[in-house]
Design an enzyme around this catalytic site. Structure first.
Site, PDB file in Angstrom:
ATOM      1  N   LYS A  42       0.835  -1.212   0.000  1.00  0.00           N
ATOM      2  CA  LYS A  42       0.000   0.000   0.000  1.00  0.00           C
ATOM      3  C   LYS A  42       0.871   1.264   0.000  1.00  0.00           C
ATOM      4  CE  LYS A  42      -2.175  -0.954   3.895  1.00  0.00           C
ATOM      5  NZ  LYS A  42      -1.480  -2.188   4.329  1.00  0.00           N
ATOM      6  N   ARG A  69      -8.911   1.117   9.977  1.00  0.00           N
ATOM      7  CA  ARG A  69      -8.386  -0.213  10.290  1.00  0.00           C
ATOM      8  C   ARG A  69      -9.314  -0.999  11.193  1.00  0.00           C
ATOM      9  NH1 ARG A  69      -2.596   0.871   9.587  1.00  0.00           N
ATOM     10  NH2 ARG A  69      -1.316  -0.936  10.046  1.00  0.00           N
ATOM     11  N   ARG A 114       0.906  -8.390  13.752  1.00  0.00           N
ATOM     12  CA  ARG A 114       0.234  -7.418  12.880  1.00  0.00           C
ATOM     13  C   ARG A 114      -0.704  -8.114  11.898  1.00  0.00           C
ATOM     14  NH1 ARG A 114       5.098  -4.849  10.311  1.00  0.00           N
ATOM     15  NH2 ARG A 114       3.666  -3.504   9.175  1.00  0.00           N
TER      16      ARG A 114
END
Ligand code: AMP
Length: 217
Positions: A17, A90, A173
């Site tokens: 990204k 998110r 993550r």
């Protein structure tokens, strides 16, 4: 794309990204806004912020929603170009907050683009990633190495490994992404605002696809 519109880049850590978003914004004359970059920069220059957020970031956990929402609203308010948003929203609550804040300040979330790659490749990409602490340029030791070992092509700084690109933090993550961010993908899919892009090719191939899907935006 004209005016106050937003393209959201969604996808797991390591999918590209940052690399793609920066280039897209540069070539389209949009503003690239990555919450991870803003937080990392802030932590370097503001000790109070560092105390509040650095431990979340180093563990691969998310910084609290309220904090990030406020940050993004202020950044959007100060922008007069279309924005490529990377790393936000998110969580579902951030996605809802974004809809509310954009309505309030007269912005539109134009579309969300999901960049997809298999998990093995993500870990490979994150392990091989090097970043420039000065200008933020992103390299990959295998697919996009700097011309001179460990030195940024753009500004000559010594490249670093991000604190959260260590193997155990990478796993955390990825699991945070699955638990908290995949519902955001569904949120945009349900509303018909999601476009999916296969991000497993070379950076050039992926860029060409992103260019295509954002051509009318
Ligand atoms: P990134 O550079 O997008 O991988 O983000 C690095 C770290 O910054 C994440 O692991 C989080 O700790 C924090 N962060 C970035 N964006 C957000 C967000 N939208 N919500 C909460 N935490 C975030």
């Amino acid at each position: 794309m004209t005016g106050k519109k937003i393209v959201i880049l969604l996808g797991p850590p390591g999918v590209g990204k940052g690399t793609q978003g920066r280039r897209l914004a540069e070539e389209r004359d949009w503003r690239y806004l990555a919450t991870g970059d803003v937080l990392r920069e802030g932590v370097k220059v503001r000790p109070a912020l560092a105390e509040a957020v650095k431990s979340y970031m180093d563990r691969g956990e998310l910084v609290p929603d309220a904090f990030v929402n406020e940050l993004v609203e202020a950044l959007l308010e100060s922008s007069d170009q279309p924005v490529v948003l990377d790393g936000y929203p998110r969580t579902l609550s951030q996605a809802e907050a974004l809809d509310q804040m954009t309505e309030k300040i007269g912005w539109q979330v134009h579309s969300a683009i999901l960049m997809k790659v298999n998990e093995e490749e993500l870990v490979d990409r994150l392990t091989a990633r090097r970043v420039c602490p000065q200008c933020g340029e992103i390299y990959n030791l295998k697919t996009q190495p700097p011309q001179q070992d460990d030195i940024c092509d753009r500004c000559g700084q010594v490249l670093i490994v991000r604190d959260d690109d260590k193997a155990e933090v990478i796993r955390r993550r990825l699991s945070v992404y699955q638990q908290l961010t995949e519902p955001v993908v569904e949120y945009y899919r349900r509303q018909g605002r999601l476009t999916e892009v296969d991000a497993s090719g070379s950076p050039q191939e992926v860029y060409a696809k992103l260019w295509q899907v954002t051509i009318n935006q």
